[in-house]
Every structure is written in C-alpha cells, then in structure tokens.
Scaffold this motif. Structure first.
Motif, PDB file in Angstrom:
ATOM      1  N   LEU A 159       0.831  -1.203   0.000  1.00 52.41           N
ATOM      2  CA  LEU A 159       0.000   0.000   0.000  1.00 52.41           C
ATOM      3  C   LEU A 159       0.866   1.253   0.000  1.00 52.41           C
ATOM      4  CD1 LEU A 159      -2.686   1.460   0.180  1.00 52.41           C
ATOM      5  CD2 LEU A 159      -2.642   1.108   2.658  1.00 52.41           C
ATOM      6  N   ALA A 160       1.952   1.226   0.780  1.00 56.32           N
ATOM      7  CA  ALA A 160       2.857   2.385   0.815  1.00 56.32           C
ATOM      8  C   ALA A 160       3.466   2.626  -0.566  1.00 56.32           C
ATOM      9  CB  ALA A 160       3.953   2.149   1.852  1.00 56.32           C
ATOM     10  N   LEU A 161       3.816   1.548  -1.250  1.00 55.33           N
ATOM     11  CA  LEU A 161       4.368   1.698  -2.601  1.00 55.33           C
ATOM     12  C   LEU A 161       3.316   2.285  -3.541  1.00 55.33           C
ATOM     13  CD1 LEU A 161       6.467  -1.501  -3.384  1.00 55.33           C
ATOM     14  CD2 LEU A 161       7.214   0.875  -3.532  1.00 55.33           C
ATOM     15  N   ARG A 162       2.115   1.747  -3.441  1.00 56.74           N
ATOM     16  CA  ARG A 162       1.048   2.245  -4.307  1.00 56.74           C
ATOM     17  C   ARG A 162       0.831   3.743  -4.097  1.00 56.74           C
ATOM     18  NH1 ARG A 162      -3.131  -0.585  -6.957  1.00 56.74           N
ATOM     19  NH2 ARG A 162      -4.355   0.906  -8.149  1.00 56.74           N
ATOM     20  N   ARG A 163       0.925   4.192  -2.877  1.00 55.86           N
ATOM     21  CA  ARG A 163       0.731   5.614  -2.594  1.00 55.86           C
ATOM     22  C   ARG A 163       1.864   6.468  -3.159  1.00 55.86           C
ATOM     23  NH1 ARG A 163      -1.882   4.838   3.464  1.00 55.86           N
ATOM     24  NH2 ARG A 163      -4.051   4.825   2.756  1.00 55.86           N
ATOM     25  N   ARG A 164       3.071   5.893  -3.249  1.00 54.54           N
ATOM     26  CA  ARG A 164       4.168   6.649  -3.875  1.00 54.54           C
ATOM     27  C   ARG A 164       3.882   6.861  -5.358  1.00 54.54           C
ATOM     28  NH1 ARG A 164       9.652   4.360  -0.910  1.00 54.54           N
ATOM     29  NH2 ARG A 164      10.669   6.037  -2.066  1.00 54.54           N
ATOM     30  N   ALA A 217       2.847  10.582  -7.483  1.00 54.95           N
ATOM     31  CA  ALA A 217       3.466  11.049  -8.724  1.00 54.95           C
ATOM     32  C   ALA A 217       2.452  11.152  -9.857  1.00 54.95           C
ATOM     33  CB  ALA A 217       4.605  10.101  -9.124  1.00 54.95           C
ATOM     34  N   GLY A 218       1.189  10.832  -9.564  1.00 50.44           N
ATOM     35  CA  GLY A 218       0.159  10.910 -10.601  1.00 50.44           C
ATOM     36  C   GLY A 218       0.173   9.752 -11.561  1.00 50.44           C
ATOM     37  N   LEU A 219       0.699   8.608 -11.128  1.00 48.41           N
ATOM     38  CA  LEU A 219       0.785   7.420 -11.985  1.00 48.41           C
ATOM     39  C   LEU A 219      -0.216   6.369 -11.521  1.00 48.41           C
ATOM     40  CD1 LEU A 219       4.664   7.153 -12.198  1.00 48.41           C
ATOM     41  CD2 LEU A 219       3.122   7.895 -14.013  1.00 48.41           C
ATOM     42  N   GLU A 220      -0.901   5.779 -12.466  1.00 52.01           N
ATOM     43  CA  GLU A 220      -1.868   4.734 -12.158  1.00 52.01           C
ATOM     44  C   GLU A 220      -1.257   3.379 -12.494  1.00 52.01           C
ATOM     45  OE1 GLU A 220      -6.407   3.325 -13.271  1.00 52.01           O
ATOM     46  OE2 GLU A 220      -5.395   4.836 -14.464  1.00 52.01           O
ATOM     47  N   LEU A 221      -1.225   2.506 -11.512  1.00 54.08           N
ATOM     48  CA  LEU A 221      -0.687   1.163 -11.736  1.00 54.08           C
ATOM     49  C   LEU A 221      -1.660   0.365 -12.585  1.00 54.08           C
ATOM     50  CD1 LEU A 221       1.631  -0.786 -11.004  1.00 54.08           C
ATOM     51  CD2 LEU A 221       0.245  -1.534  -9.061  1.00 54.08           C
ATOM     52  N   GLU A 265       9.682   8.821 -13.558  1.00 45.85           N
ATOM     53  CA  GLU A 265       9.814   9.835 -12.501  1.00 45.85           C
ATOM     54  C   GLU A 265      11.188   9.681 -11.842  1.00 45.85           C
ATOM     55  OE1 GLU A 265       7.846  12.267 -11.608  1.00 45.85           O
ATOM     56  OE2 GLU A 265       6.225  11.812 -13.007  1.00 45.85           O
ATOM     57  N   PRO A 266      12.248  10.237 -12.463  1.00 46.22           N
ATOM     58  CA  PRO A 266      13.607   9.989 -11.952  1.00 46.22           C
ATOM     59  C   PRO A 266      13.806  10.407 -10.497  1.00 46.22           C
ATOM     60  CG  PRO A 266      13.681  10.952 -14.151  1.00 46.22           C
ATOM     61  CD  PRO A 266      12.244  11.025 -13.708  1.00 46.22           C
ATOM     62  N   GLY A 267      13.147  11.479 -10.044  1.00 40.93           N
ATOM     63  CA  GLY A 267      13.350  11.917  -8.664  1.00 40.93           C
ATOM     64  C   GLY A 267      12.791  10.924  -7.663  1.00 40.93           C
ATOM     65  N   ALA A 268      11.466  10.765  -7.685  1.00 40.72           N
ATOM     66  CA  ALA A 268      10.824   9.827  -6.754  1.00 40.72           C
ATOM     67  C   ALA A 268      11.247   8.396  -7.035  1.00 40.72           C
ATOM     68  CB  ALA A 268       9.302   9.963  -6.860  1.00 40.72           C
ATOM     69  N   GLY A 269      11.429   8.069  -8.316  1.00 38.34           N
ATOM     70  CA  GLY A 269      11.845   6.713  -8.660  1.00 38.34           C
ATOM     71  C   GLY A 269      13.266   6.414  -8.196  1.00 38.34           C
ATOM     72  N   GLY A 270      14.130   7.433  -8.283  1.00 38.84           N
ATOM     73  CA  GLY A 270      15.496   7.241  -7.803  1.00 38.84           C
ATOM     74  C   GLY A 270      15.533   6.986  -6.306  1.00 38.84           C
ATOM     75  N   GLU A 271      14.680   7.696  -5.573  1.00 33.83           N
ATOM     76  CA  GLU A 271      14.609   7.470  -4.128  1.00 33.83           C
ATOM     77  C   GLU A 271      14.117   6.052  -3.828  1.00 33.83           C
ATOM     78  OE1 GLU A 271      12.075  10.460  -2.555  1.00 33.83           O
ATOM     79  OE2 GLU A 271      13.442  12.123  -3.023  1.00 33.83           O
ATOM     80  N   LEU A 272      13.135   5.590  -4.603  1.00 33.01           N
ATOM     81  CA  LEU A 272      12.637   4.237  -4.390  1.00 33.01           C
ATOM     82  C   LEU A 272      13.714   3.192  -4.708  1.00 33.01           C
ATOM     83  CD1 LEU A 272      10.449   2.199  -3.795  1.00 33.01           C
ATOM     84  CD2 LEU A 272       9.518   2.579  -6.095  1.00 33.01           C
ATOM     85  N   LEU A 273      14.430   3.414  -5.804  1.00 29.55           N
ATOM     86  CA  LEU A 273      15.494   2.470  -6.145  1.00 29.55           C
ATOM     87  C   LEU A 273      16.582   2.439  -5.060  1.00 29.55           C
ATOM     88  CD1 LEU A 273      16.028   2.891 -10.002  1.00 29.55           C
ATOM     89  CD2 LEU A 273      15.204   0.862  -8.776  1.00 29.55           C
ATOM     90  N   ALA A 274      16.861   3.603  -4.484  1.00 29.38           N
ATOM     91  CA  ALA A 274      17.848   3.635  -3.396  1.00 29.38           C
ATOM     92  C   ALA A 274      17.337   2.818  -2.206  1.00 29.38           C
ATOM     93  CB  ALA A 274      18.122   5.083  -2.985  1.00 29.38           C
ATOM     94  N   ASP A 275      16.036   2.894  -1.951  1.00 31.83           N
ATOM     95  CA  ASP A 275      15.458   2.145  -0.825  1.00 31.83           C
ATOM     96  C   ASP A 275      15.572   0.631  -1.031  1.00 31.83           C
ATOM     97  OD1 ASP A 275      14.768   4.537   0.340  1.00 31.83           O
ATOM     98  OD2 ASP A 275      12.644   4.444  -0.220  1.00 31.83           O
ATOM     99  N   VAL A 276      15.444   0.199  -2.292  1.00 30.21           N
ATOM    100  CA  VAL A 276      15.435  -1.252  -2.558  1.00 30.21           C
ATOM    101  C   VAL A 276      16.786  -1.742  -3.070  1.00 30.21           C
ATOM    102  CG1 VAL A 276      12.960  -1.201  -3.036  1.00 30.21           C
ATOM    103  CG2 VAL A 276      14.557  -1.007  -4.946  1.00 30.21           C
ATOM    104  N   ARG A 277      17.820  -0.906  -2.976  1.00 28.50           N
ATOM    105  CA  ARG A 277      19.144  -1.282  -3.513  1.00 28.50           C
ATOM    106  C   ARG A 277      19.632  -2.634  -2.981  1.00 28.50           C
ATOM    107  NH1 ARG A 277      23.050  -2.505  -5.961  1.00 28.50           N
ATOM    108  NH2 ARG A 277      24.763  -1.194  -6.675  1.00 28.50           N
TER     109      ARG A 277
END
Length: 213
Positions: A90-95, A99-103, A122-134
């Motif tokens: 759910l937290a991922l879905r909210r991210r 960003a205005g993206l529909e899964l 979305e390089p900004g928010a997506g980059g943060e997510l990738l850092a979280d799951v590195r």
C-alpha cells in the motif's frame, strides 16, 4: 530510450508483443551513450533477442516464477507473506499515486519491472525508491549469478546504473541473505482502495509491451 525502461521491459514475461519487440529494444540499447552499463545491457539483449521465444518463456518462468530466491516481487524478501507485506504494498502504491501514476496490469506495485518503469518515468521519486530497494536488487542479482542465469547480466547492468551500495545497504544485504524472508503468517491485505487514487493519472506498470501473460 531510458535504460531503466529497457531493463524493465527485458525483465518482464516475454509474451508475444514483447517477444516481437526484442530486436527494436536491442537496437535502442546499442544507441545509448557508451558506458559499462550500456555494454552489459547490450550483451544481455543480444542473447535475449536471439533466444527462441518459447525457450525464453520457459526459462523466464523457471527463473522468476518457480524460484523464490530469484522472484521479482521485492517486498517478499523483507516481509515474506505476512500481513505487514500488504502495508508495504500500500505504501508503494501511494508513492505512485503521489506522482500521478496509475498502476496497470496484473503485477503488484513491488514487482521490480514496475519499480524500474516508475524510475524511468519519474527519476526523482523513482530514484529514491530504487535507493530504498538497492539491497534487494543486489540480493536478486547474486541469486541469479549463483543460478548461472543469463538474467544476472541484466541485473548487473542495472546495478551499474545505480549508486554503489552503502555500508548500510551491504549490512542489510548480509542480513537478508542470512535470515531469508520472514515466515508465512496470513494472506495479503487489500492494498489499493479506489478512493485513494488521485486525478489525473498516467499509466504505470503496463506501459511497455509484454506486461500481460
């Protein structure tokens, strides 16, 4: 084409549409600026494009659907099948919503190709997510290497595009490798009530060919 979008496509199940697009994706990779990541990506995509489609599908299912060590649903590694995994989804879905993206499509929001597509859009928010799951990306890459899977080269290309793992990432990687996913307790919770979806929304998760099997 964004290299993360290329990796996202090549990590998906190679249905008919995606299988037919393999040569185009390989050419797109060769057009990227020269770099070690480009070289690793083109080496994988050249193999991927030359493999017979039926054989490629069998290997994909054996690699990503039948082995828990190399599955692409990231929160499984941190939460197993426990109730907390529903909250993480759910937290991922909210991210994505923020960003205005529909899964779209059948995959969960923690499916690595979906995460990569989000990062490409979305390089900004997506980059943060990738850092979280590195650490999880590294964990899957190492499992693919141990299995001598060709997809290890694709995850290797991805890791070359990401910042090197920090000491914290490496400690988490060692913990995950040592302990494995938490034990199963209950089923998943619903993770995306329709009322949380903002407008306008853009497609995510099904915007590249091959999202459906």
């Amino acid at each position: 084409m964004n290299p993360l979008a290329l990796i996202s496509a090549a990590l998906r199940y190679p249905g008919d549409e995606l299988a037919a697009a393999r040569d185009d994706l390989a050419r797109a990779a060769r057009a990227l600026p020269a770099s070690p990541a480009r070289d690793a990506l083109t080496a994988f995509l050249d193999w991927w494009a030359a493999e017979p489609a039926d054989a490629l599908r069998r290997r994909y299912v054996e690699t990503f659907d039948l082995s828990r060590r190399t599955g692409l649903d990231l929160t499984y590694y941190t939460h197993g099948d426990r109730r907390q995994r529903g909250l993480a989804l759910l937290a991922l879905r909210r991210r994505y919503d923020a960003a205005g993206l529909e899964l779209q499509g059948p995959e969960l929001p923690d499916h690595l190709p979906v995460v990569l597509e989000f990062a490409a859009l979305e390089p900004g928010a997506g980059g943060e997510l990738l850092a979280d799951v590195r650490p999880l990306v590294e964990l899957i890459r190492l499992a693919l290497e141990r299995a001598e899977s060709p997809w290890a080269g694709l995850l290797g290309a991805l890791c070359l595009l990401l910042p090197p793992p920090t000491e914290t990432d490496l400690a988490e990687l060692r913990r995950l490798a040592r302990e494995g996913p938490p034990g199963e307790a209950v089923g998943l919770e619903p993770f995306a009530p329709p009322e949380v979806m903002p407008e306008p929304l853009r497609p995510c998760g099904g915007a590249v060919p091959g999202g459906a099997r």
